[in-house]
Design a protein around this motif. Structure first.
Motif, mmCIF file in Angstrom:
data_model
loop_
_atom_site.group_PDB
_atom_site.id
_atom_site.type_symbol
_atom_site.label_atom_id
_atom_site.label_comp_id
_atom_site.label_asym_id
_atom_site.label_seq_id
_atom_site.Cartn_x
_atom_site.Cartn_y
_atom_site.Cartn_z
ATOM 1 N N PRO A 1 -62.947 -47.815 4.344
ATOM 2 C CA PRO A 1 -61.821 -48.716 4.083
ATOM 3 C C PRO A 1 -62.002 -50.099 4.699
ATOM 4 N N ILE A 2 -62.579 -50.163 5.904
ATOM 5 C CA ILE A 2 -62.800 -51.466 6.542
ATOM 6 C C ILE A 2 -63.793 -52.288 5.717
ATOM 7 N N PHE B 1 -62.260 -53.296 2.207
ATOM 8 C CA PHE B 1 -61.195 -54.286 2.370
ATOM 9 C C PHE B 1 -61.742 -55.617 2.869
ATOM 10 N N TRP C 1 -53.193 -56.545 -1.405
ATOM 11 C CA TRP C 1 -54.132 -56.147 -0.355
ATOM 12 C C TRP C 1 -53.880 -54.735 0.162
ATOM 13 N N LYS C 2 -52.645 -54.292 0.066
ATOM 14 C CA LYS C 2 -52.359 -52.912 0.481
ATOM 15 C C LYS C 2 -53.034 -51.919 -0.458
ATOM 16 N N LEU D 1 -56.720 -51.713 0.315
ATOM 17 C CA LEU D 1 -56.962 -50.876 1.492
ATOM 18 C C LEU D 1 -56.809 -49.398 1.141
ATOM 19 N N GLY E 1 -59.744 -48.295 -0.522
ATOM 20 C CA GLY E 1 -60.790 -48.203 0.490
ATOM 21 C C GLY E 1 -60.831 -46.826 1.140
#
Length: 382
Positions: free
Chosen positions: A295-296, A299, A319-320, A323, A326
């Protein structure tokens, strides 16, 4: 934006296939740790033509899975998310971030050790499981998010294929590799310049290409991707050779090949101290790489490329949701297990790594599902 019928078929088959995979994994784990465990394990070691059954599954049947991935990648390049460079950059950079950061995290724990070769394990994303979990969210999932995840996963698998070809090839027999690549060039010319649309010569040529690739030292499943790009795409319509084959392969891959792979490769025996297993360096690398690194990485690189102005975020995504996808990218399973078999030789390490992959993928899937469920607009239509 409209989904092509082929994308819908691919998405639907992967969605249902994910649930079948889950059922097969649970069944395999239960059998492996039951009174029938020893017999179940030895079944997959039954020799056929001098090789165990699991060998033919991993080196033979999985080539067909890679062929389907290659055909989907070809479709994405010609008509899909990757056909426009501006649109393609978003999932491409997301996939790069989703591969680089997990590998980096793994190496933090394993660099310079005997298990360093496992760096490719947390780099993979399982398309079937990821799409299957996303589909549970129903019509709240925006169209762009479906396409983004699918393109990301396909590119991710391409990355895994390249990693297998480059880093997990030990000894190369150049004569056989040259023959395999020669067959690929012949088939490519056959479709590109002679416009041969009949599937038969490609399938026959593909079998020979697989045989020589198998005996070259390069992993035989690479044949699947090469064959996919040799098969003519044409205009991508329903009469296209590529379209016909991809349509034929959807269900057999989703409901036969991947379930068999799961059954053969998740016969994981849980007979050790779990606390000791999870604290091994390779376990920490895989678990943190999948659950946190994925996820890091996805994103971070997506965010940076959008902010730099190299690509744009679709209007129905935020952006949510990036993530959340991700976290779904952290479901490694099929490809992660596949790379594990190439990376390690010690059966105990292989068994333990598979166990960590299953648990980590489960955690990533649950977190991704719950995160997206609470952040996506429930009234948003797909």
């Amino acid at each position: 934006m409209k989904l092509t019928q082929l994308f819908k078929d691919f998405f639907e088959s992967e969605k249902l296939g994910g649930f079948v995979l889950l059922l097969c994994t649970i069944t395999s784990l239960l059998l492996a740790n039951s009174a029938f465990g020893e017999s179940y394990h030895h079944f997959w070691l039954t020799e056929f033509s001098g090789k165990p059954l699991e060998y033919w599954i991993n080196d033979g049947l999985m080539t067909i899975f890679f062929l389907l991935i290659g055909l989907e990648l070809e479709r994405e390049i010609y008509q899909g998310e990757l056909s426009n460079i501006k649109d393609a950059l978003l999932p491409i950079f997301a996939a790069i971030g989703g591969m680089a950061i997990p590998a980096g995290i793994y190496l933090v724990f394993n660099f310079g050790t005997a298990t360093q070769s496992g760096a490719g394990i947390p780099m993979a994303t399982d398309i079937a499981f990821a799409i299957g979990i996303l589909s549970l969210l129903g019509n709240r999932v925006p169209l762009s998010l479906k396409i983004f995840l699918t393109a990301l996963a396909v590119i991710d698998d391409l990355g895994a294929i390249l990693i297998i070809a480059i880093f997990y090839t030990k000894t190369i027999l150049w004569s056989n590799l040259a023959i395999a690549l020669g067959i690929f060039v012949f088939l490519y010319v056959l479709g590109k310049y002679f416009k041969v649309k009949n599937l038969l010569p490609y399938l026959i040529g593909g079998v020979f290409m697989w045989y020589f690739m198998l005996h070259s030292g390069v992993h035989a499943t690479i044949t699947g991707v090469l064959l996919a790009f040799a098969i003519p795409f044409g205009n991508g319509g329903t009469k296209s050779t590529s379209y016909i084959l991809q349509h034929i392969l959807h269900k057999p891959v989703a409901f036969i090949i991947l379930p068999i792979f799961a059954l053969a490769n998740t016969a994981i025996v849980m007979n050790g101290n779990l606390a000791e297993v999870v604290t091994e360096n390779y376990s920490l690398g895989v678990a943190l790489g999948l659950v946190i690194g994925k996820p890091i990485g996805i994103f971070l690189l997506t965010f940076l490329t959008v902010k730099i102005g190299w690509c744009t975020l679709p209007s129905d995504m935020n952006w949510k949701s990036v993530l959340g996808v991700g976290f779904l990218g952290g479901i490694g399973f099929t490809m992660s297990i596949f790379i594990t078999l190439l990376a390690f030789e010690n059966p105990i390490i292989i068994n333990n790594t598979k166990l960590i992959i299953v648990f980590s993928s489960l955690i990533a899937g649950i977190v991704g599902f719950l995160f997206l469920k609470t952040t996506l607009n429930q009234n948003q239509e797909a």
